[in-house]
Structure formats: C-alpha cells, structure tokens
Design a protein around this motif. Structure first.
Motif, short mmCIF file in Angstrom:
data_model
loop_
_atom_site.label_atom_id
_atom_site.label_comp_id
_atom_site.label_asym_id
_atom_site.label_seq_id
_atom_site.Cartn_x
_atom_site.Cartn_y
_atom_site.Cartn_z
N ILE A 16 -0.91 -4.89 -3.87
CA ILE A 16 -0.56 -5.05 -5.29
C ILE A 16 -1.53 -4.27 -6.17
N VAL A 17 -2.85 -4.42 -5.95
CA VAL A 17 -3.84 -3.74 -6.80
C VAL A 17 -3.71 -2.22 -6.70
N GLN A 18 -3.44 -1.69 -5.49
CA GLN A 18 -3.34 -0.24 -5.30
C GLN A 18 -1.90 0.26 -5.42
N GLY A 19 -0.94 -0.64 -5.62
CA GLY A 19 0.46 -0.24 -5.81
C GLY A 19 1.11 0.31 -4.56
N MET A 54 -2.36 -12.68 3.07
CA MET A 54 -2.03 -12.73 1.65
C MET A 54 -3.10 -12.04 0.82
N SER A 55 -4.37 -12.23 1.19
CA SER A 55 -5.49 -11.57 0.50
C SER A 55 -5.36 -10.05 0.60
N ASP A 56 -4.98 -9.56 1.78
CA ASP A 56 -4.80 -8.12 1.97
C ASP A 56 -3.66 -7.58 1.11
N ILE A 57 -2.57 -8.32 1.00
CA ILE A 57 -1.43 -7.89 0.18
C ILE A 57 -1.86 -7.73 -1.27
N VAL A 58 -2.65 -8.73 -1.76
CA VAL A 58 -3.08 -8.67 -3.17
C VAL A 58 -4.07 -7.53 -3.39
N ASP A 59 -5.11 -7.48 -2.56
CA ASP A 59 -6.21 -6.52 -2.78
C ASP A 59 -5.82 -5.08 -2.42
N TYR A 106 2.95 -1.04 2.20
CA TYR A 106 1.95 -1.94 2.79
C TYR A 106 2.35 -3.40 2.55
N ILE A 107 2.85 -3.65 1.30
CA ILE A 107 3.28 -5.02 0.95
C ILE A 107 4.42 -5.46 1.87
#
Length: 586
Positions: free
Chosen positions: A44-47, A36-41, A51-52
């Motif tokens: 989501i942050v890099q759009g 979940m941390s990887d999905i956010v950082d 990857y999501i």
C-alpha cells in the motif's frame, strides 16, 4: 483429573493428530499479521498492486489451511472426548456392578447416578476444550509474544505489566470457585435424592397428604443448589469484564506509545497493525485460558467424585486362582461326595458395619436337594439376612456357608449364582415385555419353557388375559401390574432358570391364600431335585416344609417339622397362635 486422563491411552493417535493440527493452525494464525504488515508497508505505502494481490492470495491460502486444520482438530477432539466419556461410563458401571450392598448404602443410589451421568459429562466437556484450548492457547500466547517482540521490542514492555495482572486475576478467581463447584455437585446429589424419593414414593406421599411437605423439601434442596450456583457464577462472571477492561486499556497504551514511535520514525504503520494483532492474540489466548479456569474447577470436583467410586474396592471379591475350589470335586465333612444344591451353614455369625449387635449368631443347619427348608421369625429376627448369605450378598463375619461342600468364599460369584434362583422380598421387574422379564432368568429359554414357568408360578392366566399376552409391555418398575402379579412373574423368572437352589425371600406375601396354596403345590413337583429355602411370615406357607427354622433375635430358637416345633418351641407356638385359630392349629 490427571488420574482420569490415563484413560486416554486408546486415543493417543487421535490426540497426537489434534496436537499437530492445532500447532499448524496456530502457526498459520501467527503468520497472518506479518503478511498483513508486509501488504501495508510494502504494497500500500509503495503502491505495488501486484505485491498486494500476491501476498493477499497467500494470506487466503494460509487462512483456508488454518480453517481446515481447525475443523479436523475439532472433529477429532470431540471424538476423543466422546470415546473417553463412553469408556469411563462403562468402566464405572462395570465397577459398580461388583459393589456389595454395603458400598451401595455408603455412596447412595442418587449419588451414583449423578456421578455416572453428570460428573462424567462435566469432565468430557472440559476434555473437548482442553484438547483445543489448553494446547492452542499457550502456543498462541508464546508465539504472539515472540512475534510482537520481533516487531518492536520496546513496545512489548507493555506485556510485562499486563500479563501478570491477567494471570493473577485468573488464579484468584479459580481458587475462589473450586470449593463452590465441589459444593454444587454434592447439592446436586441431594436434589436428585429428594426428587427420586418423591417420584418412587408418590403413592405414600399422596395417601398421607404430605405433598406440601415434599414441595418444601424439594424447594429447600433446589434453593440451596441455586444459591450456590448463583454465588459461583457471580465470582466467575467478574472474570470476563476484568479481562476486557485490561485488554482495552492495553490497546489504548499500545496505540498511544505506538503512535509516538511512528512519529519518531522507529516504527512503521504496518508493523503497529501487526503488533496490535499479536496483542489481541495474546489477550484472547488468556481469555481462552480463563474460560478453562471457569470449567476446570467443576470438572476437577467431578473427577474427584468419579475417582472416589473407581478407587472404592468391593468388600466381596472372587478368590484368587490358588484359593479357587470347584464344586465338582468337593466332599462334605463326613466324606460324602457333594450333591448338587446342598447348602450348609456352619456356626455362622454376621454383623452389619457399625451395628452394635450381630444380626446373626451361631447359625448351623443344612438344606438338601428335594427338601423344603423354611425360615420363620418375627420382624428383624434376621431371616432375609440369613438368606443373603447364600448368594454371597454379604460375607459371614464368623463360620462358613457352604454350597455343594465348598465355602462360598472359595467359589467365583458367577459360579455360585449360576446355581441359584433368587426371588427377592420386593419383586423387581424391568422395562420391556413379560417375555423379556421371564427370559431374564435364562436368556436362551424357549417359548415352551417360558409358558411352563408362568403356569407353575400361577401367572399364565393373567398374562394370557392381557392384550398382547407374553409380549405385553411392563412399564418402569412394573407400575402397570399389581404387587401379586409382580411376585408371580418374579417367581416365573427364577423357575425358567431351573437352578439347583431356590431362594424365596418372603415371595408369597402379596398372594392370596388360594393362589399361595396352588403355587406351593405346583412348586413341589417342579423342585424335586432342587434345594428350596423359603423365608416367610405366614405359618400356612411353611407348615408343610420338611424343616422349619425358627429365628429369634438372630439366633435359632427351634428347628424341626411343624408338629415337632409345636411340641418343643415356645417361639414357634406364639407365632402360630397369633395367626391361626385353635381349630386350624388342631
């Protein structure tokens, strides 16, 4: 508790599978916050939508795998606990079956029932949880701490304060609760005893108008149990709010200090979210452990009570191989080969545990096949105690009881009791049909043998008159038949066995004089090759016996035929004169 856990050996493969499955589930649960941390950082942050989707799909697979492991582990742990409960109940039941009457008196019937049912259920419930929580919770806590430190070591210092607080609270409350849980089980025994006495003695209670008194006894026992349960639940109830309070303050601290570290650029948002998830896992692991501490004290108290029964060794045991002696090769003192059913008392004395005076002193006599030996005496003279020596319900304190020339202590209990047909003072019937109750004496008995035994016992007429005859149901305790009918069915149960020795412990007391006379006349023809020992209160029951033994305060006060005892035994004459008129005596 640990001692009982040794009974888990048959389930070691299932337990190993549970451990592996719980480990895999725990690893999956610990991996999810990192994903979940990887999905956010990174997503989501890099759009980065691809990857999501990729990491999100992998998260679903990990979650599904954890769910499958959890379901299988739950099934296996429940199966192990149920098997443990079944085996422990069987072991306890078989062990209790070997107890002497003294051990039964020592523990109490109500307590034995509670220990075999409620106490084992308590341990079984905790075992189910232990297989899941006691393994999964430490894994989650240790793994959570490691993963939290990997996310942010400085923020993890919060746990240095939080974890000792929670562990201290759990230990304090657990120590307070254990003595109370022990008290609950003892008070449950008392409640069961009061309830059992009330249900079995309902006729006496009603006849003496003591219902209100019994209600007070039950209310007192019930209130005592309830008050203790409320007290222990109050202590345990304080644990969960305390845990939640500490957990919520921990979340506030994590968000506060985590926000500062994000502002300083030392921590990313995704890492903080993962850290919060790990903190929640650590807290919930401790909550699971706290739940175990609610149940373990009670289970520990139950385990102690179970072990107390299992550790209690019966006073009467079978002889070892070296001591064992077969009746087939035995000879009597005078060198004669043994007769089947020959009973001999050789200077027998017996004292009940803790009694000031012996119940029997210096008893010597013999009873031969084809003879009727009757025992008569006042209340408390030791008649039933003497009879209990033959099937070895108690062991003699001095002297010896021999059957077919062999000391009963040198025979196995099974071999000895296979020779005996015992009819107790208080007739006991079991739930089931009349057929089943009579066949209790001999499982392979034919219908003809059952009918023949019923006719000899003078039970055939009333059984035939019942709606379903020999297939009529007997209610619990034989409540749907009279006292005399119960006695006759008990006698039929012994007759169908065709034993070498018949023991009648005041078994004619509930019969009218006519039925008593007819039954004894029928028994004479049926027991010509067997030894018959009758304990009776009625003179009319023993008058025709080949040998009458008169007991007085545990000693033989006279022995002989009716006529001989009338001439030389004052005690016997007093018994006769108290029951028969002068015309009947003459």
């Amino acid at each position: 508790m640990i001692k009982l856990m040794k009974q888990l050996k048959p389930f070691k493969l299932a337990i190993a599978a549970v451990l592996i499955l719980v480990f895999l589930q725990s690893m999956g649960d610990l991996y999810l916050p990192t994903l979940m941390s990887d999905i956010v950082d990174k997503g989501i942050v890099q759009g980065d939508r691809s990857y999501i989707w990729r990491i999100g799909g992998f998260m679903l697979l990990v979650a599904a795998g954890g769910a499958v492991c959890s379901i299988i582990a739950s099934y296996l742990s429940a199966k192990v606990a149920a098997g443990f409960g079944k085996n422990t109940r069987s072991r306890m039941f078989n062990h209790v079956e070997n107890f002497t009457l003294h051990e039964f008196d020592k523990l109490g019937t109500a307590s034995l029932i509670t220990r075999t049912t409620n106490d084992i259920t308590q341990v079984q419930t905790v075992l189910t949880m232990m297989l899941r929580m006691m393994i999964g919770a430490p894994m989650m806590m240790i793994g959570g701490i490691i993963m939290a430190i990997s996310e942010d070591a400085k923020l993890s210092l919060i746990f240095v304060v939080v974890i000792p607080l929670l562990v201290g609270a759990i230990l304090f409350i657990g120590m307070k609760g254990l003595p109370l849980f022990k008290a609950i089980q003892v008070k449950l025994d008392k409640l069961n005893r009061v309830l059992r006495e009330h249900l079995t003695g309902i006729r006496v209670i009603r006849s003496f108008n003591r219902i209100s008194h019994e209600n007070e006894r039950f209310t007192e026992a019930n209130k005592d149990l309830t008050d203790t349960a409320i007290k222990v639940n109050k202590i345990m109830a304080g644990l969960m709010p305390l845990m939640m309070l500490v957990m919520n303050f921990s979340m506030i601290a994590i968000l506060y200090f985590g926000g500062i570290r994000i502002g300083d650029g030392d921590l990313q948002v995704g890492s903080l979210m993962a850290f919060i998830q790990y903190a929640m896992q650590i807290m919930f692991s401790l909550i699971m452990v706290s739940m175990m501490f609610v149940l373990i004290p009670r289970a520990s108290a139950s385990a102690l009570r179970i072990n107390e029964v299992l550790d209690m060794q019966p006073e009467i045991t079978d002889p070892t191989a070296g001591q064992l002696q077969s009746t087939a090769t035995a000879t009597h003192k005078d060198g004669r080969s043994s007769m089947h059913g020959f009973v001999e008392f050789d200077n027998v004395s017996f004292s009940y545990p803790g009694a000031e005076q012996p119940a029997l002193t210096g008893i010597s006599f013999s009873a031969k096949p084809g003879e009727i030996t009757a025992i008569i005496g006042g209340t408390g003279s030791g008649k039933s105690t003497l009879l209990s020596m033959i099937p070895r319900f108690y062991d003699v304190s001095e002297g010896a009881v021999r059957v077919d020339g062999v000391d009963v202590r040198e025979m196995t209990q099974e071999e000895l009791r296979n020779k005996i047909g015992y009819i107790p003072q208080k007739a006991v019937l079991f739930t089931g049909t009349i057929n089943e109750n009579i066949r209790y004496g001999k499982e392979e008995a034919t219908e003809e043998e059952i009918i023949h035994a019923a006719k000899i016992a003078q039970a055939y007429d009333f059984v035939s008159a019942m709606k379903d005859g020999f297939n009529s149901e007997i209610s619990q305790g034989g409540g749907n038949v009279s006292g005399g009918q119960k006695q006759r069915l008990s006698i039929a149960r012994a007759l169908v066995r065709k034993p070498e020795i018949y023991l009648f412990d005041d078994s004619f007391s509930a019969l009218d004089f006519k039925t008593d006379a007819k039954l004894r006349a029928a028994l004479k023809g049926e027991t010509t090759e067997s030894t018959v020992v009758i304990v009776a209160q009625r003179v009319s029951t023993v008058m025709d016996a080949d040998r009458i033994i008169v007991l007085d305060e545990g000693q033989i006060a006279g022995m002989g035929t009716h006529r001989e005892l009338m001439d030389n035994s004052e005690v016997y004459r007093e018994i006769v004169s108290s029951q028969l008129s002068e015309e009947e005596i003459a």
